[in-house]
Scaffold this motif. Structure first.
Motif, short mmCIF file in Angstrom:
data_model
loop_
_atom_site.label_atom_id
_atom_site.label_comp_id
_atom_site.label_asym_id
_atom_site.label_seq_id
_atom_site.Cartn_x
_atom_site.Cartn_y
_atom_site.Cartn_z
N UNK A 134 3.10 9.66 -9.59
CA UNK A 134 4.40 9.53 -8.91
C UNK A 134 4.48 8.24 -8.09
N UNK A 135 3.39 7.90 -7.42
CA UNK A 135 3.36 6.67 -6.63
C UNK A 135 3.52 5.45 -7.53
N UNK A 136 2.84 5.45 -8.66
CA UNK A 136 2.94 4.33 -9.61
C UNK A 136 4.35 4.26 -10.19
N UNK A 137 4.88 5.41 -10.58
CA UNK A 137 6.23 5.44 -11.14
C UNK A 137 7.24 4.91 -10.13
N UNK A 138 7.12 5.35 -8.88
CA UNK A 138 8.02 4.88 -7.84
C UNK A 138 7.95 3.38 -7.65
N UNK A 139 6.73 2.84 -7.63
CA UNK A 139 6.58 1.39 -7.44
C UNK A 139 7.11 0.63 -8.65
N UNK A 143 7.62 -7.87 10.63
CA UNK A 143 6.98 -6.79 11.38
C UNK A 143 6.53 -5.68 10.43
N UNK A 144 5.34 -5.16 10.65
CA UNK A 144 4.79 -4.11 9.79
C UNK A 144 5.43 -2.78 10.11
N UNK A 145 5.67 -1.97 9.04
CA UNK A 145 6.23 -0.63 9.18
C UNK A 145 5.21 0.38 8.69
N UNK A 146 5.37 1.67 9.04
CA UNK A 146 4.42 2.68 8.56
C UNK A 146 4.40 2.73 7.03
N UNK A 147 3.24 2.98 6.47
CA UNK A 147 3.09 3.07 5.02
C UNK A 147 3.82 4.28 4.48
N UNK A 148 4.33 4.13 3.26
CA UNK A 148 4.96 5.26 2.57
C UNK A 148 3.86 6.23 2.19
N UNK A 149 4.11 7.52 2.34
CA UNK A 149 3.12 8.51 1.98
C UNK A 149 3.70 9.46 0.96
N UNK A 150 2.87 9.90 0.00
CA UNK A 150 3.26 10.94 -0.93
C UNK A 150 2.47 12.17 -0.57
N UNK A 151 3.07 13.31 -0.70
CA UNK A 151 2.38 14.55 -0.33
C UNK A 151 2.02 15.36 -1.53
N UNK A 192 0.80 -1.22 0.00
CA UNK A 192 0.00 0.00 0.00
C UNK A 192 0.84 1.27 0.00
N UNK A 193 0.37 2.24 -0.75
CA UNK A 193 0.92 3.59 -0.73
C UNK A 193 -0.25 4.54 -0.48
N UNK A 194 -0.08 5.44 0.48
CA UNK A 194 -1.11 6.42 0.80
C UNK A 194 -0.78 7.71 0.05
N UNK A 195 -1.75 8.20 -0.71
CA UNK A 195 -1.60 9.42 -1.49
C UNK A 195 -2.60 10.45 -0.95
N UNK A 196 -2.14 11.65 -0.71
CA UNK A 196 -3.04 12.70 -0.24
C UNK A 196 -4.06 13.04 -1.33
N UNK A 197 -5.32 13.13 -0.92
CA UNK A 197 -6.39 13.50 -1.85
C UNK A 197 -6.69 14.99 -1.83
N UNK A 198 -5.88 15.77 -1.10
CA UNK A 198 -6.09 17.22 -1.03
C UNK A 198 -5.66 17.87 -2.34
N UNK A 199 -6.30 18.97 -2.65
CA UNK A 199 -5.93 19.74 -3.83
C UNK A 199 -6.85 19.45 -5.01
#
Length: 135
Positions: free
Chosen positions: A92-97, A127-135, A74-81
């Motif tokens: 950007x999230x798709x490109x990064x993955x 062990x689970x780590x925090x999800x990557x976030x894009x701003x 999972x990648x969390x993408x801000x829906x603001x804007x």
């Protein structure tokens, strides 16, 4: 309610687990305002839009919890804007993955996410780590 979120995921995915999931995060109040504007006043809200803000926030937190538990997927993408801004973040999230997958294939199938290794098409058991976030 996490049980409800997991059930939604099972129904939507028909028993399969995607290798990559983008979770678009947005404050429920703003999301509901956008939905009202998009559908207009003459169209009836769908069953999720009929839920109150408390339920919307609970659902949001459920999806964010999945993202924290499954950062290899999972990648969390801000829906603001604007639509254009959110679209750019998703791209950007798709490109990064995709770049990570290309490197992984060159390295024999392993992908590094934070401090753990995930193998293509499998959930990591570490062990689970925090999800990557894009701003």
């Amino acid at each position: 309610d996490m049980a409800f979120i997991k059930l939604l995921e099972q129904i939507a995915c028909a028993g399969t687990i995607p290798d990559f999931t983008i979770i678009i995060d947005l404050d429920p109040e703003e999301g509901m305002a956008r939905a009202r504007k998009r559908r207009g006043e003459k169209v009836e809200p769908d069953r999720f839009e009929k839920d109150d803000l408390k339920d919307q926030e609970s659902r949001r937190q459920g999806f964010l919890q999945i993202a924290r538990e499954e950062p290899e997927r999972c990648v969390v993408v801000s829906g603001k804007g604007t639509e254009k801004q959110v679209h750019a973040r998703i791209c950007l999230a798709i490109k990064g993955r995709l770049e990570e997958l290309i490197v992984a294939r060159r390295l024999g199938g392993e992908m590094e996410f934070g401090k753990k290794t995930a193998f293509k098409s499998k959930r990591a058991a570490a062990k689970r780590l925090p999800a990557k976030q894009t701003k």
